[in-house]
Every structure is written in C-alpha cells, then in structure tokens.
Design a protein around this motif. Structure first.
Motif, PDB file in Angstrom:
ATOM      1  N   PHE B  37      67.086  14.545  20.078  1.00 30.88           N
ATOM      2  CA  PHE B  37      66.673  14.474  18.642  1.00 30.88           C
ATOM      3  C   PHE B  37      65.542  15.670  18.432  1.00 30.88           C
ATOM      4  CE2 PHE B  37      68.835  11.118  17.560  1.00 30.88           C
ATOM      5  CZ  PHE B  37      68.966  11.010  16.201  1.00 30.88           C
ATOM      6  N   ILE B  94      69.695   4.628  23.292  1.00 34.64           N
ATOM      7  CA  ILE B  94      68.805   4.469  22.212  1.00 34.64           C
ATOM      8  C   ILE B  94      67.265   4.698  22.557  1.00 34.64           C
ATOM      9  CG2 ILE B  94      67.631   2.613  20.619  1.00 34.64           C
ATOM     10  CD1 ILE B  94      70.236   4.085  19.646  1.00 34.64           C
ATOM     11  N   PRO B  95      66.895   4.125  23.799  1.00 26.42           N
ATOM     12  CA  PRO B  95      65.686   4.289  23.862  1.00 26.42           C
ATOM     13  C   PRO B  95      65.297   5.737  24.064  1.00 26.42           C
ATOM     14  CG  PRO B  95      66.500   2.432  25.423  1.00 26.42           C
ATOM     15  CD  PRO B  95      67.686   2.938  24.637  1.00 26.42           C
ATOM     16  N   VAL B  97      66.837   8.357  22.548  1.00 30.20           N
ATOM     17  CA  VAL B  97      66.808   8.500  21.252  1.00 30.20           C
ATOM     18  C   VAL B  97      65.311   8.353  20.602  1.00 30.20           C
ATOM     19  CG1 VAL B  97      67.500   8.272  18.730  1.00 30.20           C
ATOM     20  CG2 VAL B  97      69.183   8.329  20.618  1.00 30.20           C
ATOM     21  N   ILE B  98      64.786   7.231  20.919  1.00 29.02           N
ATOM     22  CA  ILE B  98      63.506   7.145  20.562  1.00 29.02           C
ATOM     23  C   ILE B  98      62.502   7.945  21.141  1.00 29.02           C
ATOM     24  CG2 ILE B  98      61.756   5.224  19.852  1.00 29.02           C
ATOM     25  CD1 ILE B  98      64.329   4.551  18.372  1.00 29.02           C
ATOM     26  N   ALA B  99      62.749   8.158  22.235  1.00 25.04           N
ATOM     27  CA  ALA B  99      61.659   9.079  22.953  1.00 25.04           C
ATOM     28  C   ALA B  99      61.567  10.297  22.451  1.00 25.04           C
ATOM     29  CB  ALA B  99      61.987   8.822  24.548  1.00 25.04           C
ATOM     30  N   LEU B 101      62.645  11.096  19.547  1.00 21.37           N
ATOM     31  CA  LEU B 101      61.834  11.333  18.383  1.00 21.37           C
ATOM     32  C   LEU B 101      60.526  11.558  18.408  1.00 21.37           C
ATOM     33  CD1 LEU B 101      63.844   8.380  16.387  1.00 21.37           C
ATOM     34  CD2 LEU B 101      64.177  11.016  15.777  1.00 21.37           C
ATOM     35  N   GLY B 102      59.904  10.766  19.484  1.00 16.48           N
ATOM     36  CA  GLY B 102      58.556  10.920  19.572  1.00 16.48           C
ATOM     37  C   GLY B 102      58.177  12.178  20.087  1.00 16.48           C
ATOM     38  N   LEU B 103      58.970  12.779  20.853  1.00 13.78           N
ATOM     39  CA  LEU B 103      58.907  14.040  21.292  1.00 13.78           C
ATOM     40  C   LEU B 103      58.599  15.179  20.177  1.00 13.78           C
ATOM     41  CD1 LEU B 103      58.303  15.740  24.018  1.00 13.78           C
ATOM     42  CD2 LEU B 103      60.986  16.241  24.064  1.00 13.78           C
TER      43      LEU B 103
END
Lengths: 250, 292, 312
Positions: B37, B94-95, B97-99, B101-103
């Motif tokens: 992401f 998913i984890p 994806v979230i990471a 997004l954070g990046l």
C-alpha cells in the motif's frame, strides 16, 4: 435396491480438470442410518467426490439426490439447511472463538430466523446441548479456550463435534483419523458409533485407516483413479485382489 | 481528430507510467503475496532523493537518477523486504497490508516534516516542445515517456523470459513450493523482485514528477492508480498491468476532455468497480479457484 | 466480563462523565470530538474486527452522515432528532450496497474497493457545489435542542454526545453478545466453515457493512452539529485510513479497542503538539512495529502476558 428409498443417491458424478479426470463416473447410495466408508489411495478422487457432493466445486456432470431432491451444485449453505453436515480434512475451526462457542456457532443458525436470533439469549438456547457434546467429546477442560490454541487432535475433535451439533441427517467425514493418535482413533470410533445410534444420522467416511473403516462401516467403496473399483461389505472389499494391487502398487 | 489522437497519445504516455508502478505491484504480489500500500510513497521518495542529488550535490538529472537507483534498491527493496515483509508475510496478507499503510503514512509525514510540505518543481528528462506531423501534434515528453517506458517493459520481459535468473523468478512466482524443490534459492529470487520494484519506482518517479510535482502526498494518487491498473488488467499477469495502466491513462484523458474534468479522477475507480464485479480476476487474469 | 473489568469500566465511565467539568472549552471540545469519532470507529470495529472484512471507506459514511445532517438542518430546517434517523438509514442502505463488492472479492481488493468508494464520495462532495458548497463546505450548522432546551453550550453538547455514544455502545454490545455476534466471528474466522454450518455469509457480510455504515452516519450527524462547519477534506481517504489504523492499533475485534485507538489518534497529538508533523511520522512507523510485535493491537498486550505466563 431395497424398498425404502435411500437417503443419498450419487449418480455418475464426473469432475474433470482439463484432461485430468479427478472423478470419473462414481455412483453410490447411502441408506438412512447407514455408515458408508470410502477408501482409496491418495489422489484417487475421494475428496473431489466429497467436494462435488457438498457444493464446494461444481461437478462436470452427474447429479446428487438427497431425500429424493436433486441437490447437485447447491451451495454449502443450502445443503446445511437441508441437514447435510461435514467435517474437513484440514482443520477448519473458528480459531478465535472458544470451544463452546465453536459448537454453538455450528448449530445456532438452524434455530429460528435471523431476526429472531438477534433477540435470542447469547447462547441461542444451545448452551446445554453444547455442554453435552463437550462432555461426550471430553473437551470440558478446554471448553473456554480459543479453539485455535488447542492441539491438532483436540481441534480435530471440535471439528467433528461441530458437524454433529445440529443433528444432521447425513454427515460426510473427510479423514477424521488423519494425524490423530491411535488412542484417540479408538475413542473416535466409539464416539461415531454412539452418535450414529443416538442421532440416527447416516455417515459417509473417507479414511486411510483400514482398521477404523472396517470396524465402523457396514458398506465400503474403494476408489482408484476417479472410479469405483470395488464395493460391498468391508471384509469382501478388503480381500478383493484389485484393491490390494491398487494399494500396494504393481 | 488531431485533438483525439493527441489525447490518446498523451493518455497512453501517462498510462505507461501507471503501468510501470502497477508492474512492480504485480511482481511483488506474484513473488511473495505482498500487497504494497506504500507503492505510491515508493515513487514519492525517489523523487525527493533525485531532488536532493540535484539540489545539494549539483548533479545533472541523469546522474541523480543513476545515483538514486542503488539507494532506492537498498531502502525500498532490501530493507523493506527484510524489516517489514519477512517478519509479517507468514501471518497472511492483511497484517502486511496494515503495516504498509502505516509505512505510507510514516514516509509521507517524514518527508513533510523533514523536507517540505510545498510542491517542488521537477525538470523533465525530455526537451520541451511539440512534435507536429500534419494535423497531429504530440509533445516530446509524451514520446520520450513512451519510448523509455516501452524499453523498460521490453527489457524486463526479456530478462524474465530469456535469462536463467529471470526464469527462476517466474518459477518462484508461479509455484513457490515447486521452485524450492527444484533447488531455486527462493528468498534470493523474491529479493530480486523487490529490487526490480524499487527501480521501477525510481523510473516512475522520473517520468511522473514533472507533471505531478514533487510533494509529500504525490504518492496517494499514483499508488491508487497503479493498483487499479493492476486489478483491471489482472493481478496475476504482468501483461495485465500494462493493459490496465494504458486503459486508465487513456480513459482519464478522454473523460477529462469530453465528459467532466472534475470527475477525471473517478475513471480508474469506475473501471475498477466494473471489473471486480463482472470479472474479478481482471481482463487478462486467470481465475484463482477458492481453496477448501 | 469479570468483576475487575466491570469495575474498571464503571470507573472509566465516571471519569469520562466528570472530566469535562475540570476542562476549558478546548478540552471539552476534544473530548466531545473523541466521543463523536468513536461512533464510526465502533462501527468500523464491527466490520473489521468482528466480521473480518476490510474497509478504508468509513470516512465516506462519516461524511455522508455529516452532509445529510448539514443539508437537512440548514437548508430544510429539519430538527436534529429527525435528521439522525435519516442519516443512519441512508448510510445503512449505502453500506448495504457497498457490501456487494465484498461478496466478490476479499482482503486487499476490498480495501481498495472501499477506498475507491471514499474517493468517489469525496469527489461528489467537492464537485457538486450547488448541493454541498464544494470546497467552501457548509457552515452555520446548528446544534440540537430538545423540548426547548438548547445544547448550544460546550458542556451540554458534550453530555448529549456522551450519552448518545453510551446508547450506541450498548446497542452494539448487545448485538455482539447475541448469536449474531458469534455468526460475525464465524464469518471472520473461517467463512468456508461458517457457510457449511449454516451461516448465511452473504447476509452477514452485507449487514456488517450496513450496520457499521449506520454508526458512521450517526457519528457524522453529531460531528456536523459539533463543528458547525464541514468541508470535503474532513472526510477524505486519509480520514478513513487513520480510523482503520486507530481501530487496529487499539485492538480490532475487542469491544474497547477503538476507544484506546481513537484516543491515540485524537487526544495524544494534542499533548504532543511540539512534535507537529513528526507525530504522524512516528505513528506510521509505530504501526509497523506493532504489526510485527503485537499484531492483536495494544489491548491484546494483557492477553500476551497471560499466555506467556501459562506457557513459559
């Protein structure tokens, strides 16, 4: 054929993947209360047959009748509504839910309607039944733990207990003994016999463990390369030369 | 007619840039099930790196580009894989994806806080001016973009299909387990994919920044379009990324000119929605059967 | 819920109720904003944490709720209490529609589908100037009143929001404790198994999105009344993104996860003002670190300690 209609009638099921004929014209019938075993070497199409019956995949041709109704290609949801349950070869439990919640989840959708369940008590009135099942499967000491945190054997038991929670008319068990220790296999046999007697449902069991199948089933079907090689009473199938060759190789 | 051709050509050029970013996306997905992401921020960061080389060290653009490539490979390729992807990939999609997004947020805000919140001009790699052939007018930048993007894509395809390493990478993408059994060093091949993705991001930055300007949030739009292009074409097909990118670029241009400039941004989205409802595997993609 | 937890909850609720009495108006505003923000965040937790879906579009529903409220209140003069159910049902319906892509695709596809929906809603808000005021937004949104009592003041409006949040929380708590909650969890943990045990995954997927969206619609209406002025930037993709990360950082699938996460997103930056843009930089990188070391969110930390003690 007996006079009483059979519960499950599988007629000439085929599932082809291009040139590969995973299941190639299999027919079988299951009577009410009967336990049928399906054996065969790896890759003989047993699980594909199961998945075709259970609506997980669409068979290329042939049809499946349950209680006289054509159920070919029905979704797993529709089948479960009609009283067809299953267990899975690989572990398929609700990992974050407790064991007890797993069992309740397996049956709650058959009680009342969706709106009525919104106002039902949290255990959907199934708490007592779930506790009975937990007792029967000797899971009491772990009943409140998340299912995903338990051992393989325990999860296997949960998986099987879940299938029986709504007291289905027919349960298809996909390798219930796989990866289970011998003591548990014996227990499993007793459990299934017990459930067959009390719930009165029919089972179809895929299994590699010959002793287990021979003891449990009244009727055995042996599949090789997508076809039925032999069927009949366990002793007869076991002594069939072709079956032996298929297993031992030539 | 001339205007239409101009729009199609410049749309194709923009689409080719989307396609480059989308290509990186699909390569990462095929090789390691990584959905990045932060892909847009992976384009934004090299843009600022190049500006750094040009502004601080006074290098010409081409040298800045060449210097940025290894830095990007180290940071956005190697470090990204080792620090973020490797520990997370076994927990599923998913984890990660979230990471990422954070990046994306982290990188964006880092640039905003430490460099500038203002849009920075960025010189084009190609000369200004228009090329006129009869009634047809196209800009040098568009032609240059198409040529460069085309060369990169062809070069990448040749590498993937004609070299031993390239074929090993494809084997990993198609069947990781089988590749392992065949003795292919899977981790290394996956790393190569990450390095290629980093370089593609730098090229994308080089081509798109003159129009988008270098700004901390420039990646939002390019990342989104890269993903939509990838899905529209087919996530599991490299060719799909190209088709998707060009389709999005051209349709955006045509919509902007003939329908509504205000909703130009919505074209990729609309196309994407239609594709996932009608043909979720994408126009060129192969369906992935649901596993039991 | 055991006795300690219940005690903590009661104390927390009391503190929440009494704290504003000791704060200046900006502090009260922030607490009110937190309460408002928690409405969509609770809804998002239902979608992401309980039903296991993915959404980067919650901000769009927040915005739809806010714009519906603003339009009906300023242009048609309809009172807040009638606007609220309109905002909720509109978002419920649109959420139902947005659930359909979720039936076709999952995970990252769904993330982008919902994100795209958010972009679309943002474009409509920005471009349809006659209706939404475009980038100038809509101003002079009134605060509600009830039986002649006006909630104009900071404190009255805080208490109104606080009580509304508690009511919404109770409804969600009860919903998640009912068999529906278990069905959502079954859908999240294993959709294939869920379907074969009779869970109508189509219906539950759509309902998760719809209920989550309705929560955001209600939150949006309160937001419009709180800030009196709305513009598209308040409901962009980055808002949805931050909200998703807030839910996950707090602990998705845990009822109070969004409270912790939203506090980190809404309140913490105010205390750490000196950090300015560095705050979000740190937040972004902290999310990565958390996903690696504590993927269940901050509230899962206690569980982590417990399991560690049980199995050393």
């Amino acid at each position: 054929m007996t006079a009483s209609p059979s519960l499950l009638e599988v007629k000439d099921i085929r599932k082809h993947y291009g040139a590969i004929k995973a299941v190639d014209g299999v027919s079988l019938s299951v009577d009410p209360g009967e336990i049928v075993g399906v054996i065969g070497p790896n890759g003989s199409g047993k699980t594909t047959l199961f998945n075709s019956i259970l609506g997980q995949i669409k068979p290329t041709s042939g049809n499946v009748e349950f209680c006289g109704e054509d159920i070919t290609g029905m979704s797993p949801l529709q089948l479960s509504r009609r009283g067809v349950g299953r267990t899975f070869q690989t572990l398929q439990v609700f990992v974050k839910l407790s064991v007890r919640d797993n069992l309740i989840a397996a049956a709650q959708e058959f009680k009342g309607t969706m709106p009525s369940r919104l106002f039902a008590p949290p255990d959907a009135g199934l708490g007592y039944h779930a506790d009975e099942m937990i007792e029967l499967f000797r899971l009491k000491h772990v009943a409140h733990l998340p299912a995903g945190s338990l051992s393989y054997g325990q999860q296997k038991l949960i998986d099987i207990a879940m299938a029986f929670m709504p007291a289905p008319q027919l349960v298809l068990l996909d390798e219930p003994c796989a990866g289970v220790n011998p003591i548990l296999v014996d227990e499993l046999h007793d459990l299934l016999v017990n459930l067959n007697r009390t719930q009165g449902g029919s089972f179809v069991v895929i299994e590699h463990n010959m002793d287990f199948i021979m003891k449990l089933c009244a009727h055995v079907v042996c599949m090789v390369e997508g076809k039925v090689l032999a069927e009949g009473p366990p002793a007869e199938v076991q002594s069939n030369r072709q079956v032996l060759e298929a297993y031992l190789g030539n | 007619m001339g205007e239409l051709i101009h729009l199609v050509v410049s749309g194709t050029a923009t689409g080719a840039i989307y396609a480059l970013a989308a290509l990186g996306f699909t390569l990462l997905w095929q090789a390691s099930n990584t959905v990045n992401f932060a892909q847009g921020e992976f384009v934004m960061l090299p843009a600022f790196m190049m500006l750094f080389f040009i502004g601080t060290l006074g290098t010409p653009l081409w040298l800045a580009f060449l210097l940025t490539c290894p830095v990007a490979m180290l940071l956005l390729g190697y470090t990204f894989k080792r620090v973020i992807v490797d520990p997370l990939i076994r927990h599923g999609v998913i984890p990660l994806v979230i990471a990422t997004l954070g990046l994306a947020i982290g990188l964006k805000q880092l640039v905003k806080a430490s460099v500038t919140a203002q849009a920075q001009p960025f010189d084009s790699a190609f000369p200004n001016g228009l090329l006129t052939m009869g009634t047809i007018t196209v800009s040098y930048a568009d032609v240059g973009t198409l040529l460069l993007a085309g060369m990169i894509v062809i070069g990448l395809q040749l590498f993937l299909n004609r070299t031993l390493t390239g074929r090993a990478m494809q084997a990993v993408a198609q069947n990781t387990e089988a590749a392992k059994v065949l003795g292919i060093n899977v981790q290394r091949m996956v790393l190569y994919t990450f390095l290629i993705n980093a370089v593609l991001a730098v090229v994308t930055a080089l081509l798109i920044t003159p129009t988008y300007l270098a700004k901390f949030d420039m990646g939002e739009s390019i990342g989104l379009k890269a993903f939509y292009a990838a899905i529209i074409g087919g996530f599991n097909q490299a060719r799909g990324a190209l088709l998707g990118g060009v389709l999005v670029g051209v349709l955006e241009n045509l919509t902007g000119a003939y329908v509504s400039a205000a909703y130009k941004e919505g074209v990729a989205l609309l196309l994407f929605m239609i594709v996932i409802i009608v043909r979720p595997e994408g126009l060129l993609g192969k369906p992935e059967e649901r596993k039991v | 819920m055991n006795r300690t937890r219940r005690a903590i909850l009661v104390v927390a609720l009391m503190v929440g109720a009494l704290l504003p009495l000791f704060l200046k108006s900006y502090g009260i505003y922030l607490l009110t904003l937190l309460c408002v923000y928690l409405m969509p965040a609770f809804g998002l937790n239902l979608i992401v944490g309980y039903a296991g879906q993915m959404s980067i579009g919650q901000g769009a529903f927040y915005g739809i709720g806010a714009y519906i409220a603003a339009l009906l209140m300023t242009k048609a003069g309809i009172p807040f209490w009638l606007v609220l159910p309109v905002a909720a049902t509109s978002c419920f319906t649109i959420g139902l529609a947005l659930g359909f892509p979720a039936l076709r695709v999952q995970h990252h596809y769904l993330a982008f589908a919902t994100l795209g929906f958010n972009v679309l809603v943002y474009l409509v808000m920005r471009n349809e100037e006659q209706l939404t005021g475009g980038t100038f937004g809509m101003s002079n949104i009134p605060r509600p009143s009830l039986f002649g009592y006006s909630f104009d003041g900071a404190l009255p409006f805080f208490y109104l929001t606080y009580v509304s949040l508690l009511a919404l929380g109770c409804v969600l708590w009860w919903l998640l404790r009912s068999p529906w909650g278990r069905a959502f969890a079954a859908l999240r943990d294993n959709p294939i198994r869920a379907e074969s045990t009779g869970v109508n995954i189509t219906a539950y997927t759509l309902l998760a999105f719809a209920i989550g969206a309705a929560c955001a619609g209600i939150g949006g209406a309160y937001l419009a009344a709180l800030v009196n002025f709305i513009e598209p930037g308040q409901f962009g993709v980055s808002v949805s993104l931050t909200m998703l990360l807030a839910v996950i950082v707090g602990g998705s699938g845990r009822f109070f996860g969004p409270v912790l996460g939203s506090a980190i997103v809404i309140l913490l930056p105010e205390w750490l003002r000196f950090l300015q843009d560095w705050y979000l930089t740190l937040f972004g990188f902290a999310v990565i670190v958390m996903m690696i070391f504590l993927p269940g969110g901050l509230l899962s930390f206690a569980d982590r300690l417990k399991t560690r003690r049980r199995a050393p």
